[in-house]
Design a protein around this motif. Structure first.
Motif, PDB file in Angstrom:
ATOM      1  N   SER A  10      62.222  19.053  40.442  1.00 42.90           N
ATOM      2  CA  SER A  10      61.434  19.747  39.427  1.00 42.90           C
ATOM      3  C   SER A  10      61.637  19.182  38.032  1.00 42.90           C
ATOM      4  O   SER A  10      60.845  19.454  37.144  1.00 42.90           O
ATOM      5  CB  SER A  10      61.767  21.241  39.441  1.00 42.90           C
ATOM      6  OG  SER A  10      63.132  21.425  39.198  1.00 42.90           O
ATOM      7  N   ASP A  11      62.671  18.386  37.824  1.00 38.43           N
ATOM      8  CA  ASP A  11      62.953  17.892  36.476  1.00 38.43           C
ATOM      9  C   ASP A  11      61.919  16.864  36.059  1.00 38.43           C
ATOM     10  O   ASP A  11      61.599  15.946  36.820  1.00 38.43           O
ATOM     11  CB  ASP A  11      64.348  17.262  36.456  1.00 38.43           C
ATOM     12  CG  ASP A  11      64.910  17.208  35.052  1.00 38.43           C
ATOM     13  OD1 ASP A  11      64.106  17.143  34.095  1.00 38.43           O
ATOM     14  OD2 ASP A  11      66.133  17.237  34.912  1.00 38.43           O
ATOM     15  N   ARG A  12      61.407  17.034  34.856  1.00 38.02           N
ATOM     16  CA  ARG A  12      60.397  16.075  34.376  1.00 38.02           C
ATOM     17  C   ARG A  12      61.037  14.858  33.735  1.00 38.02           C
ATOM     18  O   ARG A  12      60.361  13.896  33.415  1.00 38.02           O
ATOM     19  CB  ARG A  12      59.462  16.757  33.380  1.00 38.02           C
ATOM     20  CG  ARG A  12      58.773  17.904  34.091  1.00 38.02           C
ATOM     21  CD  ARG A  12      57.583  18.445  33.339  1.00 38.02           C
ATOM     22  NE  ARG A  12      57.277  19.765  33.882  1.00 38.02           N
ATOM     23  CZ  ARG A  12      56.054  20.204  34.123  1.00 38.02           C
ATOM     24  NH1 ARG A  12      55.041  19.455  33.871  1.00 38.02           N
ATOM     25  NH2 ARG A  12      55.876  21.406  34.612  1.00 38.02           N
ATOM     26  N   ARG A  13      62.329  14.898  33.495  1.00 33.55           N
ATOM     27  CA  ARG A  13      63.005  13.713  32.969  1.00 33.55           C
ATOM     28  C   ARG A  13      63.473  12.894  34.166  1.00 33.55           C
ATOM     29  O   ARG A  13      64.342  13.302  34.913  1.00 33.55           O
ATOM     30  CB  ARG A  13      64.224  14.115  32.132  1.00 33.55           C
ATOM     31  CG  ARG A  13      63.894  14.996  30.950  1.00 33.55           C
ATOM     32  CD  ARG A  13      65.124  15.650  30.425  1.00 33.55           C
ATOM     33  NE  ARG A  13      65.781  16.429  31.466  1.00 33.55           N
ATOM     34  CZ  ARG A  13      66.975  16.985  31.334  1.00 33.55           C
ATOM     35  NH1 ARG A  13      67.660  16.831  30.232  1.00 33.55           N
ATOM     36  NH2 ARG A  13      67.503  17.680  32.309  1.00 33.55           N
TER      37      ARG A  13
ATOM     38  N   LEU B  62      54.072  18.248  26.676  1.00 32.74           N
ATOM     39  CA  LEU B  62      54.635  19.446  27.303  1.00 32.74           C
ATOM     40  C   LEU B  62      56.051  19.211  27.797  1.00 32.74           C
ATOM     41  O   LEU B  62      56.812  20.138  27.997  1.00 32.74           O
ATOM     42  CB  LEU B  62      53.780  19.859  28.505  1.00 32.74           C
ATOM     43  CG  LEU B  62      52.379  20.318  28.181  1.00 32.74           C
ATOM     44  CD1 LEU B  62      51.632  20.596  29.457  1.00 32.74           C
ATOM     45  CD2 LEU B  62      52.439  21.562  27.334  1.00 32.74           C
ATOM     46  N   THR B  63      56.397  17.962  28.034  1.00 29.57           N
ATOM     47  CA  THR B  63      57.705  17.679  28.614  1.00 29.57           C
ATOM     48  C   THR B  63      58.761  17.675  27.516  1.00 29.57           C
ATOM     49  O   THR B  63      58.449  17.504  26.349  1.00 29.57           O
ATOM     50  CB  THR B  63      57.683  16.325  29.321  1.00 29.57           C
ATOM     51  OG1 THR B  63      57.209  15.357  28.397  1.00 29.57           O
ATOM     52  CG2 THR B  63      56.780  16.352  30.525  1.00 29.57           C
ATOM     53  N   PRO B  64      60.008  17.875  27.907  1.00 28.31           N
ATOM     54  CA  PRO B  64      61.065  17.866  26.892  1.00 28.31           C
ATOM     55  C   PRO B  64      61.107  16.506  26.193  1.00 28.31           C
ATOM     56  O   PRO B  64      60.857  15.472  26.806  1.00 28.31           O
ATOM     57  CB  PRO B  64      62.339  18.083  27.704  1.00 28.31           C
ATOM     58  CG  PRO B  64      61.917  18.530  29.038  1.00 28.31           C
ATOM     59  CD  PRO B  64      60.516  18.084  29.250  1.00 28.31           C
TER      60      PRO B  64
ATOM     61  N   PHE C 252      44.032  16.003  27.945  1.00 28.50           N
ATOM     62  CA  PHE C 252      45.162  16.468  27.165  1.00 28.50           C
ATOM     63  C   PHE C 252      46.377  15.615  27.480  1.00 28.50           C
ATOM     64  O   PHE C 252      46.624  15.268  28.634  1.00 28.50           O
ATOM     65  CB  PHE C 252      45.430  17.936  27.526  1.00 28.50           C
ATOM     66  CG  PHE C 252      46.546  18.529  26.748  1.00 28.50           C
ATOM     67  CD1 PHE C 252      46.355  18.877  25.435  1.00 28.50           C
ATOM     68  CD2 PHE C 252      47.778  18.725  27.333  1.00 28.50           C
ATOM     69  CE1 PHE C 252      47.381  19.417  24.712  1.00 28.50           C
ATOM     70  CE2 PHE C 252      48.806  19.271  26.608  1.00 28.50           C
ATOM     71  CZ  PHE C 252      48.607  19.621  25.288  1.00 28.50           C
TER      72      PHE C 252
ATOM     73  N   ASP D  54      38.819  21.418  26.498  1.00 24.02           N
ATOM     74  CA  ASP D  54      40.081  22.135  26.693  1.00 24.02           C
ATOM     75  C   ASP D  54      40.764  21.784  28.003  1.00 24.02           C
ATOM     76  O   ASP D  54      41.825  22.294  28.301  1.00 24.02           O
ATOM     77  CB  ASP D  54      39.824  23.648  26.684  1.00 24.02           C
ATOM     78  CG  ASP D  54      39.658  24.154  25.270  1.00 24.02           C
ATOM     79  OD1 ASP D  54      40.127  23.455  24.353  1.00 24.02           O
ATOM     80  OD2 ASP D  54      39.053  25.222  25.101  1.00 24.02           O
ATOM     81  N   SER D  55      40.125  20.953  28.801  1.00 22.35           N
ATOM     82  CA  SER D  55      40.668  20.725  30.133  1.00 22.35           C
ATOM     83  C   SER D  55      41.942  19.884  30.078  1.00 22.35           C
ATOM     84  O   SER D  55      42.127  19.063  29.175  1.00 22.35           O
ATOM     85  CB  SER D  55      39.612  20.022  30.982  1.00 22.35           C
ATOM     86  OG  SER D  55      40.089  18.812  31.436  1.00 22.35           O
ATOM     87  N   PRO D  56      42.825  20.072  31.035  1.00 24.51           N
ATOM     88  CA  PRO D  56      44.064  19.303  31.023  1.00 24.51           C
ATOM     89  C   PRO D  56      43.826  17.811  31.218  1.00 24.51           C
ATOM     90  O   PRO D  56      44.672  17.006  30.884  1.00 24.51           O
ATOM     91  CB  PRO D  56      44.870  19.889  32.189  1.00 24.51           C
ATOM     92  CG  PRO D  56      43.905  20.651  33.000  1.00 24.51           C
ATOM     93  CD  PRO D  56      42.778  21.035  32.121  1.00 24.51           C
TER      94      PRO D  56
ATOM     95  N   ASP E 171      34.959  19.083  29.544  1.00 30.37           N
ATOM     96  CA  ASP E 171      35.531  20.256  28.891  1.00 30.37           C
ATOM     97  C   ASP E 171      36.648  19.813  27.951  1.00 30.37           C
ATOM     98  O   ASP E 171      37.649  19.265  28.396  1.00 30.37           O
ATOM     99  CB  ASP E 171      36.083  21.199  29.985  1.00 30.37           C
ATOM    100  CG  ASP E 171      36.779  22.400  29.394  1.00 30.37           C
ATOM    101  OD1 ASP E 171      36.723  22.582  28.172  1.00 30.37           O
ATOM    102  OD2 ASP E 171      37.390  23.151  30.179  1.00 30.37           O
TER     103      ASP E 171
ATOM    104  N   ASP F  76      35.672  18.645  34.520  1.00 27.41           N
ATOM    105  CA  ASP F  76      36.862  18.661  33.685  1.00 27.41           C
ATOM    106  C   ASP F  76      36.778  17.621  32.565  1.00 27.41           C
ATOM    107  O   ASP F  76      37.315  17.821  31.489  1.00 27.41           O
ATOM    108  CB  ASP F  76      38.115  18.399  34.533  1.00 27.41           C
ATOM    109  CG  ASP F  76      38.584  19.664  35.220  1.00 27.41           C
ATOM    110  OD1 ASP F  76      38.183  20.744  34.742  1.00 27.41           O
ATOM    111  OD2 ASP F  76      39.308  19.577  36.214  1.00 27.41           O
TER     112      ASP F  76
END
Lengths: 363, 186
Positions: free
Chosen positions: B181-184, B27-29, B22, B17-19, B15, B12
């Motif tokens: 599940s909330d990322r905040r 991606l988060t709000p 990245f 392109d791998s996360p 690569d 990874d």
């Protein structure tokens, strides 16, 4: 609520199910095989098995008109199964992915299908006449994580996809020579392959479990792991959407959803029952469960003998056996699909779940 | 060269392109950065409301202005503010306040924030306790007799538990799922 048809097929999870157009054949993904059931009277009996995948099958879809079955699996392959005199004949699809395939659906035109995968791509597959082979083109950008679900627009070009990066996206999957040029819509006018027509995120950015376009294709709904359903109404190409309505529910997350009409969504998931949501561009709300609370049949407790009651109390420390859920499904519902449509929309839908049941519901 | 153990190579990392290569925060709000001093002044305002006897207003004010973009220090201050409000509200008032908030505009969002603070408060009070008490005995067993064992922490916990119970009655298990599940984060 009319009585529903319950088929308890086996005691293992059903990852995905699909009925044929005449509703006489039912395909269910069971471990690494796909079981084909034939209707006989009121019941479904095992008719055939599609063997070929060597890991868990994650998706199965029967094309309504051609009758071809597409399956995909964690072994990174997809097969298209066609009926032949000697049984079902598989054709390998060149997916070119290096992670599991997670989800597969035929486009409404049946000329293509889309396979979601853990390799951060969606493989849009079509048949190439000259090579006699199913090949794929990848929708790649700007996906950053596993695709968990895809949903086709009625024009067979636009594709909604939900991902574990919390985004629901609308892509163009236009393939020259396969698709007719689509009518311009609120999603976009010129739609070359891999055009991103929309990228939506709800407040919490939770995993997306299910996406679906409304029957007209002018709205997209997605269910996320934060127990919410979000409905997006686009305004015009390249413009911010008219409305993005997010409904946070009190329930456990939904895993799958369908539109039963322009103003009604059916969603089901970890609560083991299906719910109806109603609304329009001004707002959406949960309108209650599809299962009526006092459904007869399950509730009827047998008259217990005193001996039996005391034995239960002695053995289990309780008088009543409460291992049964009050819902028809006894575990998470993984997929719901439209079963029968009438003029105004979906009149029956089917659900399958981790409990090995396939249930047909009348709306 | 031939000694290279291919199995241990982290593919990874190679690569592009791998996360792994990245920045996941894109991606988060988006959250607006909040300075610690802003959180502090909010705390003072809320204390004023609380002194004036408007505990519901104080709760709303604290939960509608969650400093998602603050640093750890700012978040801690706000947590202390919320816990202070929660402790000042009597048990009989909990459910009426919660149902009024739930029925108001944007109520679920406010209650989700409350649920986050309840869990964070629980994590903190047990953390403080176990830090004190995990002293391996000569027997080799660590004796953690929490569950209301510690005086201060136990009381705070019982307040949070009764809030939790009342909140689940109104906002349902959905609010618990959203905390997870909330990322905040708070």
């Amino acid at each position: 609520m009319a009585p529903s048809e319950v088929h308890h097929l086996f005691h293992s999870p059903i990852a995905d199910h699909s009925f044929s157009a005449d509703r006489q054949t039912l395909a269910v993904a069971r471990d690494n095989i796909v079981d084909l059931y034939k209707r006989s009277g009121q019941k479904f009996s095992l008719d055939d098995e599609l063997r070929g995948h060597d890991k868990t099958v994650t998706g199965v879809d029967i094309a309504p008109n051609s009758g071809k079955i597409v399956t995909c699996s964690q072994d990174r392959n997809a097969y298209v199964w066609e009926p032949s005199p000697s049984g079902w004949k598989p054709t390998l699809v060149l997916l070119r992915i290096n992670r599991a395939a997670t989800y597969v659906r035929w486009s409404p035109s049946e000329a293509k299908f889309a396979v979601g995968s853990g390799a951060r791509v969606i493989a849009v597959c079509y048949f190439e006449e000259e090579n006699d082979w199913w090949v794929s083109k990848h929708l790649k950008k700007p996906i950053r994580s596993t695709i968990t679900t895809v949903g086709w627009h009625p024009n067979s070009v636009l594709l909604g996809a939900g991902s574990t990066d919390g985004h629901a996206r609308v892509f163009s999957s236009f393939i020259k020579g396969v698709d007719a040029r689509p009518e311009p819509s609120a999603w976009g006018e010129r739609l070359p392959f891999n055009t991103v027509c929309g990228e939506f995120l709800n407040n919490t950015a939770a995993w997306i479990h299910g996406t679906a376009f409304s029957p007209s294709g002018d709205a997209l709904a997605f269910a996320a792991h934060d127990s919410s359903v979000t409905v997006v109404y686009p305004s015009a190409p390249e413009q911010p959407p008219k409305a993005v309505l997010s409904i946070s529910t009190q329930l456990l997350p939904f895993t799958s959803l369908i539109w039963s009409g322009e103003n009604e969504i059916i969603a089901a998931g970890y609560d083991c029952e299906a719910y109806r949501l109603k609304g329009n561009e001004d707002g959406w709300q949960v309108a209650g469960s599809i299962e009526s609370a006092g459904r007869p049949g399950l509730e009827s407790h047998r008259e217990e003998s005193a001996l039996n009651m005391f034995r239960q109390m002695d053995l289990k420390g309780k008088a009543k056996d409460d291992t049964q859920l009050k819902t028809v499904h006894q575990n998470t519902i993984s997929t719901i699909r439209a079963f029968e449509t009438s003029g105004s929309g979906v009149s029956k839908f089917s659900s399958s779940g981790v409990d090995g049941r396939v249930v047909v519901w009348t709306l | 060269m031939s000694l290279q153990n291919w199995r241990t190579i982290n593919v990874d990392a190679l690569d592009p392109d791998s996360p792994a290569n990245f920045d996941l925060s894109t991606l988060t709000p988006a959250v607006n950065p909040v300075s610690t001093s802003d959180v502090q002044s909010l705390q003072n305002q809320i204390r004023q409301l609380l002194r004036g006897g408007d505990s519901e207003g104080a709760l709303r004010g604290a939960l509608e202005n969650v400093p998602y973009g603050a640093d750890d220090r700012g978040k801690e201050i706000h947590l202390a503010t919320v816990i202070e409000i929660l402790q000042s509200i009597r048990q009989s008032e909990m459910s009426p306040i919660l149902s009024r908030i739930y029925q108001s505009e944007g109520g679920t969002e406010v209650l989700d924030a409350l649920m986050k603070y309840i869990y964070k408060g629980m994590a903190q009070s047990t953390h403080a306790q176990s830090a004190k008490q995990v002293q391996p005995q000569s027997t080799g067993f660590s004796q953690i007799h929490s569950r209301g064992g510690g005086e201060g922490g136990g009381q705070a916990m019982s307040v949070l538990l009764s809030w939790h119970e009342k909140l689940v009655e109104i906002a349902g298990p959905g609010s618990i799922v959203r905390v997870m599940s909330d990322r905040r984060t708070v």
